[in-house]
Design an enzyme around this catalytic site. Structure first.
Site, PDB file in Angstrom:
ATOM      1  N   LYS A   1      -2.040  -1.530  -3.916  1.00 11.90           N
ATOM      2  CA  LYS A   1      -2.958  -0.387  -3.848  1.00 11.90           C
ATOM      3  C   LYS A   1      -2.172   0.914  -3.886  1.00 11.90           C
ATOM      4  CE  LYS A   1      -6.276   1.501  -0.519  1.00 11.90           C
ATOM      5  NZ  LYS A   1      -6.954   1.211   0.740  1.00 11.90           N
TER       6      LYS A   1
ATOM      7  N   LYS B   1       0.854  -1.185   0.000  1.00 12.36           N
ATOM      8  CA  LYS B   1       0.000   0.000   0.000  1.00 12.36           C
ATOM      9  C   LYS B   1       0.888   1.232   0.000  1.00 12.36           C
ATOM     10  CE  LYS B   1      -3.681   2.364   2.477  1.00 12.36           C
ATOM     11  NZ  LYS B   1      -4.492   2.409   3.693  1.00 12.36           N
TER      12      LYS B   1
HETATM   13  C1  PBG Z   1      -7.005   3.718   5.509  1.00 11.43           C
HETATM   14  C2  PBG Z   1      -7.470   3.467   4.157  1.00 11.43           C
HETATM   15  C3  PBG Z   1      -7.318   4.324   3.087  1.00 11.43           C
HETATM   16  C4  PBG Z   1      -7.926   3.729   2.003  1.00 11.43           C
HETATM   17  C5  PBG Z   1      -8.437   2.517   2.429  1.00 11.43           C
HETATM   18  N1  PBG Z   1      -8.133   2.347   3.770  1.00 11.43           N
HETATM   19  C6  PBG Z   1      -6.756   5.661   2.967  1.00 11.43           C
HETATM   20  C7  PBG Z   1      -5.494   6.035   3.520  1.00 11.43           C
HETATM   21  O1  PBG Z   1      -4.588   5.231   3.716  1.00 11.43           O
HETATM   22  O2  PBG Z   1      -5.391   7.229   3.785  1.00 11.43           O
HETATM   23  C8  PBG Z   1      -7.986   4.343   0.655  1.00 11.43           C
HETATM   24  C9  PBG Z   1      -9.104   3.972  -0.189  1.00 11.43           C
HETATM   25  C10 PBG Z   1      -9.314   4.907  -1.315  1.00 11.43           C
HETATM   26  O3  PBG Z   1      -8.569   5.875  -1.513  1.00 11.43           O
HETATM   27  O4  PBG Z   1     -10.274   4.692  -2.046  1.00 11.43           O
HETATM   28  N2  PBG Z   1      -6.297   2.699   6.115  1.00 11.43           N
HETATM   29 ZN    ZN Z   2      -5.743   3.493   8.208  1.00  8.87          ZN
END
Ligand code: PBG
Ligand code: ZN
Length: 322
Positions: free
Chosen positions: A244, A192
Site C-alpha cells: 500500500k 505500508k
Molecule cells: C491508518 C490508515 C491510513 C489509510 C488506511 N489506514 C492512513 C494513514 O496511514 O495515514 C490510508 C487509506 C487511504 O489513503 O485511502 N492506519
Molecule cells: Zn493508523
C-alpha cells in the site's frame, strides 16, 4: 514474418481468448466510512462520490452493496470519543465493535475486514501510544491485541492491521488464538509506505495528525526493506500480505509475488481515487476505462485482491453492462 503479434489482437473474440488477467467483484474490497453521532450522510470533499455514513444508515448501505454483488467491506470509524490511546477500539460497545456487529446482523455473509489501528480514535492522530514525540511500539502492540480480540468478538471475519508496529502480527495471532478466534484471518498491511497519497483519506476520517508517520511507515525509497518487512509478517502468521499504496508501488507487489506463496493484496488509496475522479470531472480522463485499466494492472502485477473506493461504482458499472 515468423512472428506477428498482431495475429492475436485481430478482433475482440481473439483478444478475449488470450487475455491473461481480469478482475471481478470477487477481487474487490470496499472501504466504508462510518461516523458516530451524525444523522445525515456527509460528503467527503477530497473523495467525491464517497460519503461518511451515519451508523443508522450502515445496515441499509450494506444490504445495497450485497445486492450489487459486493462481498467484502473494510469499515473505518470516525470517532467522537477520541482519547490518548484510542481505548474506544477495545470497548465492546465502542464504535469499532458496533460497526462490525451492525454489518454482520444486516448481512451475515458479507465478509467484514475492519482496519485495525488507532489513528481514528486517538486525540493526537497517531497510530498508537505516544511517549514524548514517538509512538511506543510494544505498548501499542499490546493494545492492538485487545482491539483485535474485541473486533473478533463482534464478529469480524478477517482483520486488517495497518499500524506498522513491529511484531504486531505475531502478537495478534497469538492473542486471537488464545481467545478462541483461531479462524479469524489476518490481512496484514505488510508493506505500508509513508505516502502523500493518504492526504484525501486523512480529510475523510477527520485525522488529528500533525506531522507524519515516517517513524513507523516505510520510506518510499525502500523496496528491499519493504520485502523484508512483508516476509516477516508471513513468518509471524499473516494469511494475506498487502502492499500500500497501489499504483506507485506495483514494483514492490510484483517482486513480493515472486517471493511468497501467500495471497497478495493491493490498496488503491484515496489519493489514487481522487486523482482519477478529479481528472475525470475535468474531462481529462474516461473514468470507467481508467478504473478498469488500473484494476487490471493490480491483478497483472500479482494482486489477488484490491481494496478500492471504486468498488461500489464498479459493481454499478458491471450491472449496467449485463
Ligand atoms: C491508518 C490508515 C491510513 C489509510 C488506511 N489506514 C492512513 C494513514 O496511514 O495515514 C490510508 C487509506 C487511504 O489513503 O485511502 N492506519
Ligand atoms: Zn493508523
Amino acid at each position: 514474418m515468423l512472428k506477428r503479434f498482431r495475429r492475436l489482437r485481430r478482433n475482440e473474440v481473439m483478444r478475449n481468448l488470450v487475455r491473461e488477467t481480469q478482475f471481478s467483484l470477487d477481487d474487490l474490497i470496499y472501504p466504508l466510512f462510518i461516523e458516530e453521532g451524525i444523522s445525515a450522510p456527509q460528503p467527503i470533499s477530497t473523495l467525491p462520490g464517497i460519503e461518511r455514513i451515519p451508523e443508522s444508515a450502515l445496515a441499509g448501505e450494506v444490504e445495497e452493496l450485497w445486492a450489487l454483488g459486493v462481498r467484502y467491506v473494510m469499515p473505518f470509524g470516525i470517532s467522537h470519543r477520541k482519547d490518548e490511546v484510542g481505548s474506544d477500539t477495545w470497548n465492546d460497545d465502542g464504535l469499532l465493535a458496533r460497526m462490525v456487529r451492525t454489518i454482520k446482523q444486516a448481512c451475515p455473509q458479507m465478509m467484514v475486514i475492519p482496519d485495525i489501528c488507532f489513528c481514528e480514535y486517538t486525540s493526537h492522530g497517531h497510530c498508537g501510544v505516544i511517549d514524548e514525540d514517538h509512538v511506543c511500539n510494544d505498548a501499542t502492540v499490546e493494545n492492538l491485541v485487545k482491539q483485535s480480540v474485541t473486533a473478533a468478538r463482534a464478529g469480524a471475519d478477517m482483520l486488517a492491521p495497518s499500524a506498522m508496529m513491529d511484531g504486531q502480527i505475531r502478537a495478534m495471532r497469538e492473542g486471537l488464538d488464545a481467545a478462541g478466534f483461531e479462524n479469524v484471518a489476518i490481512l496484514a498491511h505488510s508493506a505500508k509506505f509513508a505516502s502523500s497519497f493518504y492526504g484525501p483519506f486523512r480529510v475523510a476520517v477527520d485525522s488529528e495528525l500533525k506531522g507524519d508517520r515516517k517513524g513507523y511507515q516505510l520510506d518510499y525509497a525502500n523496496g528491499r526493506q519493504a520485502l523484508a518487512d512483508a516476509l516477516l509478517d508471513e513468518e509471524e502468521g499473516a494469511d494475506i500480505l498487502m502492499v500500500k499504496p497501489g499504483l506507485a508501488y506495483l514494483d514492490v507487489l510484483a517482486r513480493l509475488r515472486e517471493r511468497t506463496l501467500l495471497p497478495l493484496a493491493s490498496y488503491q488509496v484515496g489519493g489514487e481515487y481522487a486523482a482519477i475522479k478529479f481528472a475525470a470531472q475535468a474531462g481529462a480522463l474516461d473514468e470507467r476505462a481508467v478504473v478498469f485499466e488500473t484494476l487490471t494492472a493490480f491483478k497483472r502485477a500479482g494482486a489477488d485482491m484490491i481494496v478500492s473506493y471504486y468498488t461500489k461504482q464498479v459493481a454499478q458499472w458491471l450491472a449496467q453492462r449485463s
